[in-house]
Each structure stands twice: as structure tokens, then as C-alpha cells.
Design a protein around this motif. Structure first.
Motif: not given
Length: 712
Positions: A346, A350, A409, A412, A514, A518, A523
Motif C-alpha cells: 500500500r 502511493h 479510507v 478513517e 485503499h 488515499e 492521505v
């Protein structure tokens, strides 16, 4: 203490090669022959491949070869079962029935997009660790061929269009895999840059082009990573099958590069017994179609093969097995920590994503996004986009689909936004309904892309099932629309001028849902760069309307021959040499923040044998943490060379307002020969005298800092 009286090859005080030599000396001929090949039941791979008409049929073909990827054990001699698993996008089809599941990682093209050698090392480290968990000995990867065209079926498991970027990333992946005492295998050696007629085609390529582009990543892996194995390709190289090509397998690999690993055939790429062994191939996989007892014994009897050549092949492989302790490591598979490894995947995802457009400043989205609609076809909007069809596909431990991943997400983040999913049918029969749903949403996330596959090139660099039309029509429904591309390779984007927000995430694998959410909600800040150029038009590509280059022509020999007549003009070099403006150039990528390069300088004198040192201060001039890549290109003053070649890069992460000086060293003696051109007469790389130019910037097209360098 191991009793080595009867088995001196188990004496750990000896070197790996000495142990291998003693082992082979103790073997009978039948035992030697049994160790020259894998032990899968032989199938008609050529017949099956010829039956496959599309990617789905190739997937069915791959499902038939998921078992028995090993070389048999020999209990008398203490030789362990050699367990082999495919890569390079995770632990793929490993030895076992069924193939053991593992973490489905983002595709290799994404690793290159990160422009981050540390990330490449983490990627290889995770793969190596999972090989250990699953009791495997060999990982067939990394893949080091180039993206010569965007339609290549295996572009997803190769890194990029640039040999230096490919080599840097491949070296780090290989080093990390082998740090776990797992054999890494560079593939597919060599010029296996297309899948079209891969069992038959031949590649004609000039020697300087072969050396400066296609061999370069392999040379780096052999010299810088001390990679233990190389996989020989399916195709012919200048009319000779890669598994029988003594020039590439022996003259270059062994004599010139000084490499001492072993060569394994790609599955069913071996085409002879004596011919392959004499050329330098050491292990036939996955079966004994050629290196069986009958063929090898007959070849020895008629002297077309010598026993010393058989011994040489075995010593090479056993040396690497001893090097990594495979003779004494017990087979004891353990459970993969799925959650921990998924977290790593994960995080890596990104840094691979490339922000292509953010003209309206829509990204990152706010937590008050309201009603969010995910819309697209099943493989991209409904399911986690694992990608990569064929033998390298990972059987995932788990997957996170877009809808639940986005909901996770937002939860969260404490957001009260709602998320809905609309699946567009492949025949677009419900597109009108999709447009109505999009018009009624506050934010629309259009997810589209392409999943390439081994065994078949794409017919065109386009998203399948008329997704371009789908995207174009959805873009007209809602001003707050984000296009999320999930590609195995760059494709045509005919709707791009109507889109103000585009994010390329590639095929992300298990953590797709995810990772994408994000990125969209900030994020994480996307920091990837384009590893292979996006063309604005199909007509701008080097292979367009040129069958000599691709898919090849029959020159009276009965097989298609592809001639690399574009020579060194591949990727961004093609676009720059021909004054073609790309859609998104190599090395390009936006961020949610902004950066400034200052105090750029070059020091050192190549004329005095020194390395050049490029320094630059990078400042984050925005209000978010982010990462930028300083890229260094070199202009070579030699006729036939393209305008620029990438010779160095450095990625730096900065807090808002922070600055950091980065340093890129360009050493003429490095294995990627940054200043060198291949001299066919001298049969070596040479640095020519003249006025060179060092270009520094943040993409292949954005290099405002230029410095003349005189080499005398």
C-alpha cells in the motif's frame, strides 16, 4: 557438524564452485541428465499458444501450467528439490499444486514510475521474503526488457522505455531478492520486447543499438547485482534462437562481462539438446523435451556434445545453490504475514502513482465530498485491478476492491461522504444510465484502463471495450470528475483535452481500493513520474505503419523478422529526435505541492578521468509534503546519438517550505557507460572527445539547466 567423508561437496569450508565441482564428479550420467531439466509433464505449448485468440484464452492457457515448477531432488547425493517460482510482480506461479498464494503487488512498470531505488529495494525485499515463507529457491525476475512499443504484452512486468532507469531498478530488486538467499533471474535475455509470434520471430538489431539499449540493463544486473541466473528468451536473435545463441550466452555474458551464474531457458524456449548446451544454456525448464536421457546420450555418443559441457552446466547451477545455502536449508514453509505485507504494498503504491493533470485543483478531494460515484467496467471499477495476465500473475492472499477500499479510507478520515458504484457493461448498453448517475453525484471517479497479458501484444495502444468512448461521454456529465487510469502500459487518451483531472495509478494489485482512495483524498501525495512516454497520436509511435519494425515481415525464411531500424531512437529519444511533441513526456509527473530547483551546478572533469557531480537545491514551495525527482540527461556529440540520454536521478521528499541539496554523480566508469558509445571496430564502449551537454530538470522535456562539458 555435517559428515563430509562420503559427501565432500557438503564441506562448508570449500568455496561454492569447489563444492559444485566435487558434487558433479560424483554423479553418474543418468543423475547428471536428470539435473539438466525441470519435471513438469510435457505439453504441446506451441499448439496451445497458436489456439489462443485473445487475452482471456491466454489466461486459460496459463492455468494449465501452474504446477510442478522444480528440478528433482537426489537423495543419494543430498541434492534438494529445487523449487522455482515465477515473478517478477510478486511470487507468481510457484512450485506446488495449486500454486501457493502470495501478496499481489503493483506491476513492475509502477516500480519504475516511482523513480526511487529504495522503493525498488523494498519491492524486491518483500518478494524475497515471501519466497522464503513459501519454501522457494528461485524467483524468475526481474524482467529487464524495454518498452520498445506501448503495445508489448509484458510491459507491465518490465520497467520502462529507458535502459538506465530499467537497470537501476532491476539491480535493486535483484539485490534485495538475493539478500534472502533466493536466486534472482534476469529475463528475458534478450530483445524479447514483444510477444507477437514469440516462439518464431527473429530480431535484427545493430550491435551498437544492442549494447547501448537492450543489453545494458542485463549488464548492470550481472555486474552490479551479481545476479545468480539469467533466463534465455523465446525469440531468435539475428536468426538464431536465444537459447542456442553462443554469442549472447557465452561471448557476451561469460567472456566479456565475466559473469558466472547459470542460464535457464524460458518455459519451452529450449529448441535442441547439443545446440543449447554448447551455446551456454544450462537448465531446461519446465520439462525434458530436449535434455532427456535419449537426446543427451545420443549427442554424447555422436560427439556433438561433450561430457565436459554437461558438467559445466551443472557446476554453474550447483555453484549458485551452494552460494545461497540451498543444500542445507530445510523445506519448512511458513505463513505469509498478509496484513503486514499488504501495508508495505500500500505504501509503495502511493509513490508509483503519476498525477497527469490537476488543472482545476480538484485533487486532493475534501472529506466533505458528499455523494461519490465510482463508475467504470468490472476489471477497473468493481474489482481490485491486479493486472498482468499470464504466468507471472499472483494468486492473491486477499484483494481490496474500489468500493470497500474507498469506504474504509473515508471512515478513517472521519468523513460522512457516501460512495456508490455503477458498473458499466462491456458493450456499453447501460452507458446512458451511467451518465445519469454521474450527473446526479457530487464527485465522479471514472476508473478505466488496460490489463496486458503475456503471450499476446495489444492490437493497439488503446483501452479495450471502447472505454475511451465511455470516459469521453462521462466527462460531459459532471464538472467534478476524476479519471483514474489503471494501466499496464501507456495508452491513447483521445479525451484528454476534455479532462482536467487525471491520475495514473497502474495495475495496483491487492491494495488497489485503499491506495487509490488515499491518493484521491490526500492521505498520500502522488510522486511518480512517467516511465514510458504517452504519445498524443498513434501515428507518432515508432512502429506505426511500419511492418518491418513491427510485427515483422517474412524475408523468405519462414518466420517474421523485426528490424529495429529506429536504432537508438526508442521512447523519449524517438520523440525528441523526430521533433514530436508527446502527450506526457518521460519523467513527467505533477504533485499536490510545487517545487523549485535552484543553485544547479556541475563539477568534475571527465577529461581528467573524474566523475561529474551535479548538485541542485530542491525547495518545496507549496503547502503539502511531497517528493520531487531531479533528473540528469546527457547530450552525446556523436553522429546518430539521440538528443538526450538519462544518466542519473535523485528523489527527495520535503515538508512544506523545506529545502535540500541533492547530488547526482555521473561516473564515466559506471556499468551503464553514461558517456560511452559502442565502437563496433574496437568492440568496446568508447568515450569520444567533444562538447557534451549536461541537462538538469524534472522531466526529459523540462531541463532548463544546461551545462557544456568538454571531453578531450
Amino acid at each position: 557438524m555435517t559428515d563430509v567423508t562420503d559427501r565432500p561437496w557438503l564441506d562448508e569450508g570449500l568455496s561454492p564452485r569447489e563444492r559444485a565441482t566435487r558434487l558433479v564428479a560424483a554423479m553418474t550420467l543418468p543423475e547428471k541428465i536428470e539435473q539438466l531439466h525441470g519435471n513438469m509433464d510435457t505439453i504441446d505449448i506451441y499448439g496451445l499458444a497458436n489456439q489462443a485468440q485473445d487475452a482471456d484464452e491466454m489466461e486459460q492457457l496459463a492455468s494449465q501450467i501452474r504446477v510442478e515448477r522444480h528440478v528433482k531432488a537426489n537423495d543419494r547425493l543430498g541434492i534438494p528439490r529445487m523449487r522455482i517460482t515465477n515473478g517478477p510482480v510478486g511470487v507468481g506461479m510457484g512450485d506446488g499444486t495449486p500454486s501457493p498464494p502470495a501478496t499481489a503487488l503493483p506491476m513492475t512498470i509502477g516500480v519504475a514510475a516511482s523513480f526511487d531505488p529504495e522503493l525498488a529495494h523494498r519491492y524486491g525485499d518483500l518478494i524475497g521474503a515471501e519466497c522464503v515463507h513459501l519454501g522457494q529457491h528461485v524467483l524468475e525476475g526481474p524482467g529487464l526488457c524495454l518498452h520498445r512499443t506501448p503495445i508489448g504484452g509484458r510491459n507491465f512486468e518490465y520497467f520502462s522505455e529507458d535502459p538506465y532507469l530499467t537497470g537501476v531498478m532491476g539491480v535493486e530488486v535483484a539485490r534485495a531478492i538475493q539478500s534472502h538467499d533466493i536466486i534472482a533471474m534476469a529475463k528475458h535475455y534478450v530483445v524479447n520486447d514483444q510477444e507477437h509470434e514469440r516462439f518464431r520471430n527473429s530480431v535484427e538489431v545493430d550491435e551498437d543499438v544492442l549494447r547501448e539499449l537492450y543489453l545494458l540493463p542485463f549488464e548492470m544486473a550481472c555486474k552490479d547485482a551479481d545476479i545468480a541466473s539469467v533466463m534465455s528468451a523465446y525469440n531468435r536473435v539475428r536468426g538464431v534462437y536465444a537459447t542456442e545463441n553462443r554469442y549472447t550466452l557465452d561471448t557476451i555474458l561469460r567472456q566479456e562481462w565475466g559473469w558466472d551464474g547459470y542460464v535457464q531457458s524460458d518455459f519451452w524456449s529450449c529448441r535442441s539438446a547439443a545446440g543449447s548446451l554448447n551455446a551456454g544454456m544450462d537448465l531446461e525448464m519446465p520439462d525434458a523435451k530436449w535434455l532427456n536421457e535419449t537426446n543427451v546420450t545420443n549427442a554424447l555418443n555422436d560427439t556433438s556434445l561433450e561430457i565436459q559441457t554437461v558438467d559445466r552446466a551443472l557446476v554453474r547451477r550447483f555453484t549458485q545453490m551452494f552460494r545461497f545455502g540451498h543444500f542445507t536449508t530445510p523445506y519448512a514453509p511458513t505463513e505469509i504475514p498478509a496484513a503486514e505485507h499488504g501495508r508495505i504494498a500500500r505504501e509503495m503504491g502511493h509513490a508509483m502513482a503519476v498525477l497527469l493533470k490537476n488543472d482545476a485543483g480538484l485533487l486532493p478531494l475534501g472529506v466533505d465530498a458528499g455523494r461519490v460515484l465510482i463508475v467504470g467496467m468490472d476489471s477497473f471499477a468493481t474489482k481490485a485491478c491486479q493486472g498482468g495476465g499470464g504466468s507471472s500473475k499472483v494468486d492473491p492472499l486477499y484483494t481490496v476492491d474500489p468500493l470497500p477500499g474507498t469506504q474504509d479510507v473515508l471512515r478513517e478520515l472521519g468523513s460522512d461522504a457516501t460512495v456508490a458504484l455503477f458498473e458499466v457493461k462491456r458493450d456499453l448498453s447501460n452507458l446512458a444510465q451511467a451518465k445519469a448517475e454521474a450527473a446526479d453525484a457530487d464527485v465522479v471517479l471514472v476508473m478505466a484502463g488496460v490489463i496486458a497479458t503475456e503471450g499476446a501484444d495489444m492490437p493497439a495502444p488503446e483501452m479495450p471495450h471502447d472505454q475511451a468512448r465511455m470516459v469521453a461521454e462521462l466527462l460531459g456529465c459532471n464538472e467534478r470528475t476524476v479519471v483514474v487510469l489503471k494501466d499496464s502500459t501507456p495508452v491513447m487518451l483521445p479525451w484528454i483535452d476534455d479532462a482536467d483531472t487525471v491520475l495514473e495509478v497502474w495495475n495496483q494489485g491487492a491494495e488497489d481500493g485503499h491506495v487509490v482512495a488515499e491518493l484521491l483524498w490526500g492521505v498520500a501525495n502522488p510522486s511518480g513520474k512517467v516511465p514510458t512516454t504517452y504519445a498524443r497520436r498513434v501515428e507518432d509511435l515508432l512502429h506505426h505503419d511500419d511492418p518491418v519494425r513491427y510485427p515483422g515481415t517474412d524475408e523468405g525464411e519462414g518466420w517474421p523478422t523485426m528490424r529495429y531500424t529506429e536504432r537508438l531512437q526508442v521512447g523519449y529519444r524517438w520523440f525528441q529526435a523526430n521533433d514530436i511533441v508527446p502527450l506526457f513526456p518521460f519523467g513527467f509527473g505533477l504533485s499536490y505541492t510545487t517545487f523549485e530547483l535552484s543553485d544547479v551546478a556541475v563539477s568534475g572533469s571527465v577529461a581528467d578521468g573524474e566523475a561529474l557531480t551535479v548538485t541542485a537545491t530542491v525547495t518545496n514551495t507549496g503547502d503539502r509534503e511531497g517528493a520531487e525527482v531531479v533528473q540528469v540527461y546527457l547530450g552525446i556529440p556523436v553522429e546518430g546519438q539521440p538528443p538526450k540520454r538519462l544518466v542519473g536521478f535523485a528523489k527527495v521528499s520535503l515538508a512544506p517550505g523545506a529545502s535540500e541539496q541533492v547530488e547526482v554523480v555521473v561516473d564515466p566508469a559506471a556499468t551503464h557507460h553514461p558517456f560511452g558509445v559502442w565502437d563496433t571496430a574496437a568492440h568496446s564502449f568508447q568515450v569520444r572527445p567533444g562538447a557534451y551537454t549536461v541537462y538538469v530538470g524534472t522531466s526529459s522535456e523540462d531541463t532548463p539547466h544546461q551545462f557544456p562539458v568538454r571531453v578531450s
